[in-house]
Enzyme design. Sequence first.
Site, PDB file in Angstrom:
ATOM      1  N   LYS A   1       0.835  -1.078   0.067  1.00  0.00           N
ATOM      2  CA  LYS A   1      -0.097   0.062   0.022  1.00  0.00           C
ATOM      3  C   LYS A   1       0.797   1.140  -0.082  1.00  0.00           C
ATOM      4  CE  LYS A   1      -3.827  -2.655   2.183  1.00  0.00           C
ATOM      5  NZ  LYS A   1      -4.984  -2.562   3.428  1.00  0.00           N
TER       6      LYS A   1
ATOM      7  N   GLN B   1      -5.007  -1.874   9.321  1.00  0.00           N
ATOM      8  CA  GLN B   1      -4.849  -3.169   8.657  1.00  0.00           C
ATOM      9  C   GLN B   1      -5.343  -4.075   9.644  1.00  0.00           C
ATOM     10  OE1 GLN B   1      -3.706  -3.378   5.615  1.00  0.00           O
ATOM     11  NE2 GLN B   1      -3.981  -5.759   5.590  1.00  0.00           N
TER      12      GLN B   1
ATOM     13  N   ASP C   1     -11.667   2.547   3.528  1.00  0.00           N
ATOM     14  CA  ASP C   1     -11.745   0.574   3.451  1.00  0.00           C
ATOM     15  C   ASP C   1     -13.179   0.429   3.235  1.00  0.00           C
ATOM     16  OD1 ASP C   1      -9.413  -0.883   3.209  1.00  0.00           O
ATOM     17  OD2 ASP C   1      -9.058  -0.858   5.405  1.00  0.00           O
TER      18      ASP C   1
HETATM   19  N1  GUN Z   1      -6.825  -7.279   5.712  1.00  0.00           N
HETATM   20  C1  GUN Z   1      -7.193  -7.940   4.738  1.00  0.00           C
HETATM   21  N2  GUN Z   1      -7.691  -7.211   3.658  1.00  0.00           N
HETATM   22  C2  GUN Z   1      -7.700  -6.016   4.253  1.00  0.00           C
HETATM   23  C3  GUN Z   1      -8.482  -4.711   3.802  1.00  0.00           C
HETATM   24  O1  GUN Z   1      -8.964  -4.283   2.585  1.00  0.00           O
HETATM   25  N3  GUN Z   1      -8.185  -3.614   4.612  1.00  0.00           N
HETATM   26  C4  GUN Z   1      -7.746  -3.615   5.957  1.00  0.00           C
HETATM   27  N4  GUN Z   1      -7.654  -2.603   6.541  1.00  0.00           N
HETATM   28  N5  GUN Z   1      -7.088  -4.681   6.351  1.00  0.00           N
HETATM   29  C5  GUN Z   1      -7.266  -6.047   5.357  1.00  0.00           C
END
Ligand code: GUN
Length: 287
Positions: free
Chosen positions: A53, A97, A120
Amino acid sequence: VTAHVFNGKAIIQEMRAQIAEDVRRLTERGARPGLAVILVGDDPASHVYVRNKEKACQDVGIYSEVYRLPTETSQDELIALIEKLNADPNIHGLLVQSPPPPHINERAVIDAIAVHKDVDGFHPVNVGNLLLGGAETFVACTPSGVMELIRRSGVEPAGKHAVVIGRSHIVGKPMALLLLEADATVTVCHSKTTNLAEIASQADILVVAVGRPKLIKREHVKPGAVVIDVGVNRLPDGKLCGDVDFDDCLDVAGHITPVPGVVGPMTITQLLSNTVLSAKRSLAKRD
Ligand code: GUN
């Protein structure tokens, strides 16, 4: 017949070039998009996702802050950081996350994120807006990326049978809602479904997100179906594989996604896109 295999590199390059152009324009107007990512603990896969990211932000010019916090971080400390970032005008998108360490209540953490920075799409207000429709909402990145792939396959969801395997908050449930919104007839299967092959093999669009390596074989796939594999599983030899047995399904499916290479980068692209969208909304409020 061999399926059309989605070309992740080409799709992602094209989309990110457009995002980089938007970022450049916003930056010129003094509204450079900014994303903050918080990672608590030492889960190796989460560290890889967060690094990806961070790198994706750099590539398109988005300002990024990454907070890598020790496992012992308390829920109060985490929420205090979220509140600081909620109030920071340089930050337009904010995410924690998942999954956090077990002593942290994930729901309380998500509730603390400002709705208008929840890129998200995990906050209950954004989830509710997905169900009810609503302005200025954010849709979760993986399912919105899958919809983009379905659009690119040229298969129109309206009137088609879409089968979603998996019912997680992050993928399965929002995926089913987006397909329904696109006028597909939607069936959701999960671990208690007894006749999986019978249902899956009726799907014109099959989206699989369960985290079970190579669960889906050719007998689960209707000839010509669009097959989207959201699974990322690590095999004992260290290699990654999806929830779909790619080689077994390749000459049955019409379109198929390889793992890794398409859904993962597409998810991050949607995150960049949501961050840009948030910056545009905040600029519109300023002007
Ligand atoms: N863990 C797995 N996929 C995601 C996601 O799209 N966002 C976040 N914050 N954590 C994740």
